[in-house]
Enzyme design. Sequence first.
Site, short mmCIF file in Angstrom:
data_model
loop_
_atom_site.label_atom_id
_atom_site.label_comp_id
_atom_site.label_asym_id
_atom_site.label_seq_id
_atom_site.Cartn_x
_atom_site.Cartn_y
_atom_site.Cartn_z
N SER A 241 -0.23 17.18 7.35
CA SER A 241 -0.41 18.43 8.11
C SER A 241 0.38 18.41 9.41
CB SER A 241 -1.90 18.69 8.38
OG SER A 241 -2.52 17.57 8.92
N HIS A 271 -5.23 14.67 1.10
CA HIS A 271 -5.29 14.74 2.57
C HIS A 271 -6.67 15.29 2.94
CE1 HIS A 271 -3.89 14.87 6.60
NE2 HIS A 271 -3.15 15.96 6.58
N HIS A 317 -5.78 4.24 2.70
CA HIS A 317 -5.07 5.03 3.71
C HIS A 317 -3.60 4.64 3.70
CE1 HIS A 317 -4.11 6.98 7.53
NE2 HIS A 317 -5.18 7.71 7.28
N ARG A 326 -12.91 6.17 12.95
CA ARG A 326 -13.57 7.48 12.88
C ARG A 326 -14.72 7.42 11.86
NH1 ARG A 326 -8.51 10.97 11.32
NH2 ARG A 326 -8.49 9.29 9.78
N ASP A 372 -13.06 10.22 5.77
CA ASP A 372 -13.71 11.15 4.86
C ASP A 372 -14.87 10.53 4.09
OD1 ASP A 372 -12.01 13.27 5.49
OD2 ASP A 372 -10.46 12.50 4.15
N1 HAX Z 1 -8.83 4.73 -5.40
C1 HAX Z 1 -8.03 4.42 -6.46
N2 HAX Z 1 -6.74 4.08 -6.33
C2 HAX Z 1 -6.23 4.03 -5.09
C3 HAX Z 1 -6.98 4.30 -3.95
C4 HAX Z 1 -8.34 4.68 -4.14
N3 HAX Z 1 -9.14 5.02 -3.11
N4 HAX Z 1 -6.21 4.17 -2.84
C5 HAX Z 1 -4.97 3.82 -3.28
N5 HAX Z 1 -4.99 3.73 -4.66
C6 HAX Z 1 -3.87 3.43 -5.54
C7 HAX Z 1 -2.76 4.45 -5.35
O1 HAX Z 1 -3.02 5.62 -6.12
C8 HAX Z 1 -1.55 3.69 -5.82
O2 HAX Z 1 -1.60 3.64 -7.23
P1 HAX Z 1 -0.21 3.67 -8.10
O3 HAX Z 1 0.60 2.53 -7.59
O4 HAX Z 1 -0.69 3.51 -9.49
O5 HAX Z 1 0.41 5.00 -7.83
C9 HAX Z 1 -1.85 2.28 -5.30
O6 HAX Z 1 -3.28 2.21 -5.14
C10 HAX Z 1 -1.20 1.94 -3.98
O7 HAX Z 1 -1.55 2.93 -3.07
P2 HAX Z 1 -1.54 2.63 -1.48
O8 HAX Z 1 -0.15 2.28 -1.10
O9 HAX Z 1 -2.63 1.67 -1.14
O10 HAX Z 1 -1.98 4.03 -0.89
P3 HAX Z 1 -1.07 5.30 -0.65
O11 HAX Z 1 -0.50 5.17 0.72
O12 HAX Z 1 -0.14 5.56 -1.78
O13 HAX Z 1 -2.13 6.49 -0.65
C11 HAX Z 1 -4.15 7.56 -0.10
C12 HAX Z 1 -3.04 6.66 0.41
C13 HAX Z 1 -5.07 7.92 1.05
C14 HAX Z 1 -3.54 8.87 -0.65
C15 HAX Z 1 -4.92 6.81 -1.21
O14 HAX Z 1 -5.51 5.64 -0.67
C16 HAX Z 1 -5.97 7.66 -1.87
O15 HAX Z 1 -5.66 8.42 -2.79
N6 HAX Z 1 -7.28 7.56 -1.40
C17 HAX Z 1 -8.32 8.39 -1.91
C18 HAX Z 1 -8.20 9.81 -1.37
C19 HAX Z 1 -8.57 9.86 0.10
O16 HAX Z 1 -9.56 9.29 0.55
N7 HAX Z 1 -7.77 10.59 0.90
C20 HAX Z 1 -8.04 10.80 2.32
C21 HAX Z 1 -7.15 9.97 3.22
C22 HAX Z 1 -7.44 10.24 4.66
C23 HAX Z 1 -6.85 11.56 5.06
O17 HAX Z 1 -5.65 11.79 5.11
N8 HAX Z 1 -7.68 12.51 5.32
O18 HAX Z 1 -7.20 13.70 5.63
#
Ligand code: HAX
Length: 442
Positions: A241, A271, A317, A326, A372
């Site tokens: 964002s 996000h 994250h 937070r 979250d």
């Molecule tokens: N559950 C399952 N798998 C997860 C995971 C989770 N909570 N967190 C990361 N992974 C997976 C990723 O999908 C990725 O898988 P692939 O290699 O198969 O694609 C792998 O682990 C490596 O990911 P990473 O490098 O650790 O994390 P990213 O930087 O790619 O993604 C995310 C960060 C926040 C998007 C991710 O951890 C996620 O999807 N979390 C769950 C959703 C979430 O809580 N989002 C909110 C984040 C906070 C925010 O921005 N709020 O606004």
Amino acid sequence: MILHDRIAEILPDWRNRVNRLVTEHRDFKVCDVTISQIYQGIRGVQIQVADISYVDPYEGIRLRGYTIPEVLEKLPRLPGCEFPMAGGLYFLLMADALPTFEEAMEVENEWKKHMEIPRHVVNMIHSMPRETHPMTLFSQAIMALQVDSIFARQYLDGLTKTDYWKPTLDDSIRLTAKLPSLAAIIYNWKYRNGEINAPNPDLDWSGNFAYMIENPNNHEYEELCRLFFLLHSDHEGANVSAHTAHLVNSALSDIYLTSAAAMNGLAGPLHGLANQECLRWLLKVYNSFESFPSKDELADFARRELKSGRVIPGYGHAVLRTTDPRFTAQFEFARKYLPDDELYQLVCRIYEVLPDILKETGKIKNPYPNVDAINGTLQYHYGVREFDFYTVLFGVSRILGITAHAVWARALNKPIERPKSLTTAMLEERVAGKPDTIEVAM
Ligand code: HAX
């Protein structure tokens, strides 16, 4: 207005610092970008300077240099309130200084002058299909307010470049003033009786949201709003964002266009929408067991979820490598105000179990909870049970930070953002040893 004076006072020094970097160190290399970084979301590439806040992987967010516990301790609060006023936080983000009580109140009082939502915006919301996602309504409403942009009007009238930040700040004050009312109008129309409740002049910006949705636990819920709106206000400059806002604003789009664009990014499930997904997941866990699950039962459940390829919302994250402070601040709130709430107790147990299970996958870089993982639980406890609304609350808070970045981008005359793309063939040629022949016009 106090903020105009403060920014005008500190601006020359900031401009000098930027000029010195650009003129004296123009060839200094900050980052060699790898193909993997290019393909993986430009991960880790240092492409922006954003002084409002910074996320340290192990310490979490600092707002203008202050950690979350410091911000909670140092910002002014109203008599009888545990958590600070958002007006003080806005002052800190904008003016790069801790406000006195009077300075925080001046922002709060300025907001009170601009809280009313124009009739055409209310009519627009009311004319939408009731099933419209509240984030869509929120974004549309911000766009509908754009007709009153002072920056857009003054720009057409030939505003001087060095003054761009002033109407941008005026727009920010007018837009942020309206956010609690806007959110309450959307909430009451979508889930309640549709009434529009006028704000209470005796309450602060955050407390007024609780008042306008007529939350029955008013005082405690007001306190939660103060905490929530403070915690979600900013998370440095390069998340989806914030980066969207920066890009759109760099085209000299005003605060309204910028903020609506940012909200569209925030509405994505990876996000800001994650908070609605978190609570949905938590209730799924809760409803999957006849009695409160043991640690072993939870571990098995989580392994099954991961095996089936599902993401566990609220954990992980892109930048953080520790428990999000937070999350911790909200966890402390829950420990104090709702220790017997079963969903909170489930959050605690999941926190005990899940990091080790996520570590077992060997690929998740941050196995700890993010902001979250608990915020929906708190809203749910106080009767705000419409999950799809949670991202709007996030947005109300985040626009405080987004508009502070935008004001400073105009103050420091940041140019239009235009990186360069290349083709797969070009990359293939380069890895095969052919020289880089791309000419970049500077
Ligand atoms: N559950 C399952 N798998 C997860 C995971 C989770 N909570 N967190 C990361 N992974 C997976 C990723 O999908 C990725 O898988 P692939 O290699 O198969 O694609 C792998 O682990 C490596 O990911 P990473 O490098 O650790 O994390 P990213 O930087 O790619 O993604 C995310 C960060 C926040 C998007 C991710 O951890 C996620 O999807 N979390 C769950 C959703 C979430 O809580 N989002 C909110 C984040 C906070 C925010 O921005 N709020 O606004």
